[in-house]
Structure formats: C-alpha cells, structure tokens
Design a protein around this motif. Structure first.
Motif, PDB file in Angstrom:
ATOM      1  N   SER A  51     -29.101  24.165  -7.186  1.00  0.00           N
ATOM      2  CA  SER A  51     -28.352  24.359  -8.427  1.00  0.00           C
ATOM      3  C   SER A  51     -29.256  24.146  -9.624  1.00  0.00           C
ATOM      4  O   SER A  51     -30.306  23.499  -9.530  1.00  0.00           O
ATOM      5  N   THR A  52     -28.857  24.689 -10.759  1.00  0.00           N
ATOM      6  CA  THR A  52     -29.599  24.458 -11.999  1.00  0.00           C
ATOM      7  C   THR A  52     -28.696  23.816 -13.050  1.00  0.00           C
ATOM      8  O   THR A  52     -28.894  22.682 -13.429  1.00  0.00           O
ATOM      9  N   ALA A  53     -27.682  24.539 -13.484  1.00  0.00           N
ATOM     10  CA  ALA A  53     -26.821  24.024 -14.556  1.00  0.00           C
ATOM     11  C   ALA A  53     -25.554  24.854 -14.621  1.00  0.00           C
ATOM     12  O   ALA A  53     -25.434  25.906 -13.987  1.00  0.00           O
ATOM     13  N   ILE A  54     -24.630  24.380 -15.403  1.00  0.00           N
ATOM     14  CA  ILE A  54     -23.432  25.146 -15.745  1.00  0.00           C
ATOM     15  C   ILE A  54     -23.438  25.363 -17.249  1.00  0.00           C
ATOM     16  O   ILE A  54     -23.840  24.481 -18.006  1.00  0.00           O
ATOM     17  N   TYR A  55     -23.031  26.536 -17.668  1.00  0.00           N
ATOM     18  CA  TYR A  55     -23.053  26.929 -19.073  1.00  0.00           C
ATOM     19  C   TYR A  55     -21.649  27.322 -19.528  1.00  0.00           C
ATOM     20  O   TYR A  55     -21.043  28.215 -18.928  1.00  0.00           O
ATOM     21  N   PRO A  56     -21.157  26.724 -20.588  1.00  0.00           N
ATOM     22  CA  PRO A  56     -19.895  27.207 -21.143  1.00  0.00           C
ATOM     23  C   PRO A  56     -20.025  28.665 -21.567  1.00  0.00           C
ATOM     24  O   PRO A  56     -21.074  29.110 -22.018  1.00  0.00           O
ATOM     25  N   LEU A  57     -18.958  29.425 -21.390  1.00  0.00           N
ATOM     26  CA  LEU A  57     -18.932  30.831 -21.780  1.00  0.00           C
ATOM     27  C   LEU A  57     -18.190  30.956 -23.104  1.00  0.00           C
ATOM     28  O   LEU A  57     -17.072  30.452 -23.238  1.00  0.00           O
ATOM     29  N   GLY A  58     -18.826  31.627 -24.086  1.00  0.00           N
ATOM     30  CA  GLY A  58     -18.287  31.601 -25.443  1.00  0.00           C
ATOM     31  C   GLY A  58     -17.750  32.921 -25.955  1.00  0.00           C
ATOM     32  O   GLY A  58     -18.152  34.012 -25.524  1.00  0.00           O
ATOM     33  N   LEU A  59     -16.832  32.815 -26.921  1.00  0.00           N
ATOM     34  CA  LEU A  59     -16.277  33.948 -27.659  1.00  0.00           C
ATOM     35  C   LEU A  59     -16.909  33.938 -29.050  1.00  0.00           C
ATOM     36  O   LEU A  59     -16.903  32.913 -29.738  1.00  0.00           O
ATOM     37  N   TYR A  60     -17.458  35.076 -29.464  1.00  0.00           N
ATOM     38  CA  TYR A  60     -18.192  35.180 -30.731  1.00  0.00           C
ATOM     39  C   TYR A  60     -17.602  36.288 -31.596  1.00  0.00           C
ATOM     40  O   TYR A  60     -17.007  37.246 -31.093  1.00  0.00           O
ATOM     41  N   SER A  61     -17.788  36.131 -32.903  1.00  0.00           N
ATOM     42  CA  SER A  61     -17.302  37.142 -33.839  1.00  0.00           C
ATOM     43  C   SER A  61     -18.196  37.170 -35.067  1.00  0.00           C
ATOM     44  O   SER A  61     -18.719  36.129 -35.492  1.00  0.00           O
ATOM     45  N   SER A  94     -24.557  43.254 -21.156  1.00  0.00           N
ATOM     46  CA  SER A  94     -25.601  43.292 -22.184  1.00  0.00           C
ATOM     47  C   SER A  94     -25.163  44.046 -23.430  1.00  0.00           C
ATOM     48  O   SER A  94     -25.832  43.974 -24.465  1.00  0.00           O
ATOM     49  N   LEU A  95     -24.035  44.765 -23.351  1.00  0.00           N
ATOM     50  CA  LEU A  95     -23.548  45.534 -24.496  1.00  0.00           C
ATOM     51  C   LEU A  95     -22.487  44.807 -25.312  1.00  0.00           C
ATOM     52  O   LEU A  95     -22.147  45.247 -26.417  1.00  0.00           O
ATOM     53  N   THR A  96     -21.961  43.701 -24.806  1.00  0.00           N
ATOM     54  CA  THR A  96     -20.928  43.003 -25.578  1.00  0.00           C
ATOM     55  C   THR A  96     -21.451  42.507 -26.926  1.00  0.00           C
ATOM     56  O   THR A  96     -20.714  42.560 -27.920  1.00  0.00           O
ATOM     57  N   PRO A  97     -22.714  42.060 -27.033  1.00  0.00           N
ATOM     58  CA  PRO A  97     -23.192  41.651 -28.367  1.00  0.00           C
ATOM     59  C   PRO A  97     -23.235  42.812 -29.360  1.00  0.00           C
ATOM     60  O   PRO A  97     -22.890  42.637 -30.533  1.00  0.00           O
ATOM     61  N   THR A  98     -23.655  43.986 -28.891  1.00  0.00           N
ATOM     62  CA  THR A  98     -23.768  45.127 -29.806  1.00  0.00           C
ATOM     63  C   THR A  98     -22.413  45.689 -30.187  1.00  0.00           C
ATOM     64  O   THR A  98     -22.309  46.500 -31.107  1.00  0.00           O
ATOM     65  N   SER A  99     -21.364  45.249 -29.487  1.00  0.00           N
ATOM     66  CA  SER A  99     -20.012  45.718 -29.816  1.00  0.00           C
ATOM     67  C   SER A  99     -19.401  44.958 -30.981  1.00  0.00           C
ATOM     68  O   SER A  99     -18.351  45.359 -31.504  1.00  0.00           O
ATOM     69  N   LEU A 100     -20.038  43.865 -31.414  1.00  0.00           N
ATOM     70  CA  LEU A 100     -19.421  42.999 -32.426  1.00  0.00           C
ATOM     71  C   LEU A 100     -19.030  43.726 -33.718  1.00  0.00           C
ATOM     72  O   LEU A 100     -17.979  43.410 -34.296  1.00  0.00           O
ATOM     73  N   ALA A 118     -28.788  34.732 -28.113  1.00  0.00           N
ATOM     74  CA  ALA A 118     -29.895  34.723 -29.068  1.00  0.00           C
ATOM     75  C   ALA A 118     -30.320  36.131 -29.433  1.00  0.00           C
ATOM     76  O   ALA A 118     -30.656  36.414 -30.596  1.00  0.00           O
ATOM     77  N   ASP A 119     -30.307  37.032 -28.448  1.00  0.00           N
ATOM     78  CA  ASP A 119     -30.699  38.420 -28.715  1.00  0.00           C
ATOM     79  C   ASP A 119     -29.772  39.081 -29.728  1.00  0.00           C
ATOM     80  O   ASP A 119     -30.162  40.037 -30.403  1.00  0.00           O
ATOM     81  N   ALA A 120     -28.551  38.573 -29.826  1.00  0.00           N
ATOM     82  CA  ALA A 120     -27.579  39.122 -30.771  1.00  0.00           C
ATOM     83  C   ALA A 120     -27.719  38.501 -32.157  1.00  0.00           C
ATOM     84  O   ALA A 120     -26.943  38.816 -33.061  1.00  0.00           O
TER      85      ALA A 120
END
Length: 300
Positions: free
Chosen positions: A113-123, A190-196, A210-212
């Motif tokens: 295992s490595t880690a768990i990451y919260p999944l976020g909603l952005y706007s 990978s397209l969800t950031p560009t949909s903002l 970060a890429d977004a």
C-alpha cells in the motif's frame, strides 16, 4: 477500519488510476527479479511528482536500478504490466484493479500500500457547493471505479440522490434525476479539469489537480478519509500474481513506505491531503478478492 492493518496516520482511512506511453517499453519482464536488463520498470501516472525523484534515489542507494515509465492516464499501466512490459505499477486503488482484473480476465495483485487520497470537487465558477444552482451540470470521471466514488462525493454534498443509496458500483443510471439538484456528465478522467469552463464543477482526480492550475485547498467538497469502509480505495503497488513474492519488488515497496524523503514527497505532491499507510499484503489481497467477487456479481 479493520484493526488488521496498520496505518501510520492515527486516522482511519478512505480514498485513485489515454494517451500512449510517453516512453517506449523495450524489454519484457522476467519473473525472477526484474526485467531482462535487470532494470525494474514501474508504471506511474505523474512521474514529475516529488516522491518519485526521492524514490529513485532511495532505490539506487539500495542497489536497485529502476525505470519509471510515465502515463498520462489510467488506461494503460495495467495492460502493460500484464504483458510484461512493466514489472510493477503504482497509480491505482483496489477497486480500480478489481474492475480491470474482472473485465480483462487477468490476475494482477497488490503487493503493498502507499496512501489514500480524498477525492475532490472543484469549480472555477463558485466558491461553495451551496452556490451551485439547480439544473447545473457537474462532470465526473467515466471509469467505473472513480465514477462511483465521485457520485458518492456528490451525494454527500447534497447535489445528487442515488437510488441505491450509493455503492462502489453506482453509475449515472443510479442517479435519481427527479430528486437531484444537478445534471451529471461523465468524461475521461484527464478531461474533467479542462471541462471546468463549461460546467459548474467537476470531480478531479488528484493526479490532475495541479495540471489544472488548482490546489487541493480549492476543493469545495471531498470525501472523508476517515471512512471505515475505505480499504478498497487504498492506493497500491501491483504486479502479476506470479511475481507477488519477488523479493526485489517487495523491497521497493518497503522503501516507498519507510523512506522519509519519499514520504515527504508524497505529502508534498498531494498538498498534505494523502494519508500514508501500511496495510498487510494479506489484507490487500483479501480486499481485492472480495471486490472482484462483488464486481463479477454486479456485471452479471
């Protein structure tokens, strides 16, 4: 979470994983300790993240020659590992791996295992979930495991209601549209950031935040990393079942989990949102077997 696994965080945990390879994968892997040229090839998403530079240095100090092969999305590392073009990969959680194994009829297995990451909603349009208006559109990833998790985030935020109450298999058909505040569209992750610019908000996987041009603090909603049902969302190193006991691969997992510079890089890359942890391989494999069985049943 079950007491059988040990987290370095005092919190219980919850949380990861198609464009062609950036680099060619030249040599095939052997089952006895690395690829044909004694270089362990590891598929990752986000090779530029600081933990990987530290990991390469720590592996070199341990006498292990590794090559990180970068992917820009989640679709190809598992097939490349199955075909022997990679020795290991580290980009996904158990739910994602289970869906791949069941769909492709394969037997990749977690070895650490490595880690768990919260999944976020952005706007980029609103600063608060409450400001999202009825009828607005929200984007989520279209791969099965991350889409289900994204819908659970939206339900927790009061934006949708799921007919089943929400499971790791929820999809767009599970949305009770009459009782939901927003419309939901599914896009490749990978397209969800560009949909903002075109939607009210989007669920964005950590690898693309970060890429977004966003930071993790920009999330207007996220899931709870202390959820006791989180084990299926722990991120893992995965390899072929025949290589699960490979001592070199297990040593690399140990280096990742214990090297302080690697761990510092992991936290830096996640904006201190990652919850590093060590889960026993037996617990990881038991969880995978259960999720695979549930996935087979759900797929009919």
């Amino acid at each position: 979470m079950a007491s059988r696994f040990q987290a370095r965080s005092t919190k219980l945990i919850a949380a990861l994983a198609a464009v062609p390879l950036v680099l060619g994968l030249a040599s095939c892997a052997s089952g006895d300790g690395g690829s044909a040229d004694d270089v362990v090839k590891i598929g990752v998403v986000g090779k530029g993240d600081p933990q990987w530079d530290a990991f390469e240095k720590a592996a070199d100090e341990a006498g292990i020659d590794i090559e990180l092969v970068d992917f820009s999305d989640y679709a190809q590392p598992n097939p490349a590992t199955t075909e022997g073009e990679l020795d290991l990969n580290q980009f996904q959680h158990i739910v994602y791996l289970a869906d791949y194994n069941v769909s492709a009829g394969q037997d990749l297995t977690p070895i650490g295992s490595t880690a768990i990451y919260p999944l976020g909603l952005y706007s980029t349009k609103v600063d608060d979930v409450a400001d999202i208006e009825k009828g607005d559109t929200v984007a989520v990833p279209n791969d099965a495991s991350n889409q289900a998790r994204a819908l659970l985030v939206l339900q927790s935020a009061g934006l949708v209601e799921l007919k089943s109450g929400g499971t790791i298999f929820s999809d767009l058909a599970d949305i009770d549209e009459e009782n939901s505040k927003v419309k939901v569209t599914a896009l490749e992750a990978s397209l969800t950031p560009t949909s903002l610019p075109d939607v009210a908000a989007a669920i964005i996987n950590n690898d693309y935040v970060a890429d977004a041009g966003l930071s993790f603090e920009d999330a207007i909603a996220q899931d709870d990393p202390s959820d006791p049902n989180a084990l299926p969302y722990v991120n893992i190193f995965a390899t072929r079942a025949e290589d699960a006991d490979n001592e070199t691969y297990l040593k690399l997992v140990e280096i990742f989990q214990t090297d302080p510079d690697v761990q510092a890089g992991l936290l830096e890359a996640s904006g201190d949102t990652a919850v590093p942890l060590e889960v026993s391989v037996a617990d990881l494999q038991d969880s995978l077997a259960k999720v695979e069985a549930d996935t087979e049943e759900a797929k009919g």
